[in-house]
Design a protein around this motif. Sequence first.
Motif, PDB file in Angstrom:
ATOM      1  N   CYS A   7       5.441  -4.489  -2.181  1.00  0.00           N
ATOM      2  CA  CYS A   7       4.657  -3.324  -2.596  1.00  0.00           C
ATOM      3  C   CYS A   7       4.324  -2.419  -1.415  1.00  0.00           C
ATOM      4  O   CYS A   7       4.251  -2.847  -0.271  1.00  0.00           O
ATOM      5  CB  CYS A   7       3.375  -3.767  -3.289  1.00  0.00           C
ATOM      6  N   THR A   9       2.049  -0.359   0.986  1.00  0.00           N
ATOM      7  CA  THR A   9       0.704  -0.581   1.522  1.00  0.00           C
ATOM      8  C   THR A   9       0.285   0.627   2.358  1.00  0.00           C
ATOM      9  O   THR A   9       1.117   1.484   2.686  1.00  0.00           O
ATOM     10  CB  THR A   9       0.665  -1.834   2.427  1.00  0.00           C
ATOM     11  N   LYS A  99       0.146   0.057  -6.613  1.00  0.00           N
ATOM     12  CA  LYS A  99      -0.972  -0.889  -6.716  1.00  0.00           C
ATOM     13  C   LYS A  99      -1.288  -1.165  -8.184  1.00  0.00           C
ATOM     14  O   LYS A  99      -1.482  -2.301  -8.586  1.00  0.00           O
ATOM     15  CB  LYS A  99      -2.224  -0.326  -6.036  1.00  0.00           C
ATOM     16  N   GLN A 103      -0.883  -4.730 -10.392  1.00  0.00           N
ATOM     17  CA  GLN A 103      -2.025  -5.377 -11.034  1.00  0.00           C
ATOM     18  C   GLN A 103      -1.887  -5.420 -12.546  1.00  0.00           C
ATOM     19  O   GLN A 103      -2.582  -6.180 -13.215  1.00  0.00           O
ATOM     20  CB  GLN A 103      -3.310  -4.651 -10.668  1.00  0.00           C
TER      21      GLN A 103
END
Length: 110
Positions: A7, A9, A99, A103
């Motif tokens: 992912c 960052t 993000k 999730q």
Amino acid sequence: MVKYNDCITQEDLPKRHFLFTHQITHQHLEPEYSKVNESARKYGMSLDSTLKSMSTVDAHDFIHKSFQDAKSEASREDISEMQRHYQFEIMRMCLDKDKHLNQNTIGRIL
């Protein structure tokens, strides 16, 4: 639980992004930057619409490609600071979407 180990960052954003964003947010925005921000907002709406029609795997790939394209464009020496700001905004959106996707436990971006 993390779905993807690759992912985007904060560390993936160019260091220049933090300095540039800090300078813009602590000065009066010129009308040109407001126009750029509006264009970036419209891009974000389009991005949302596009991602909603994709599976999580395809959305993940699309977000990462969009991030890399914007990062590459922002690193060019021959673009204006306004164009660079627009690319930084796209990278920031991609970070946020990535993000959220990571999730999200459902098969699509909501």
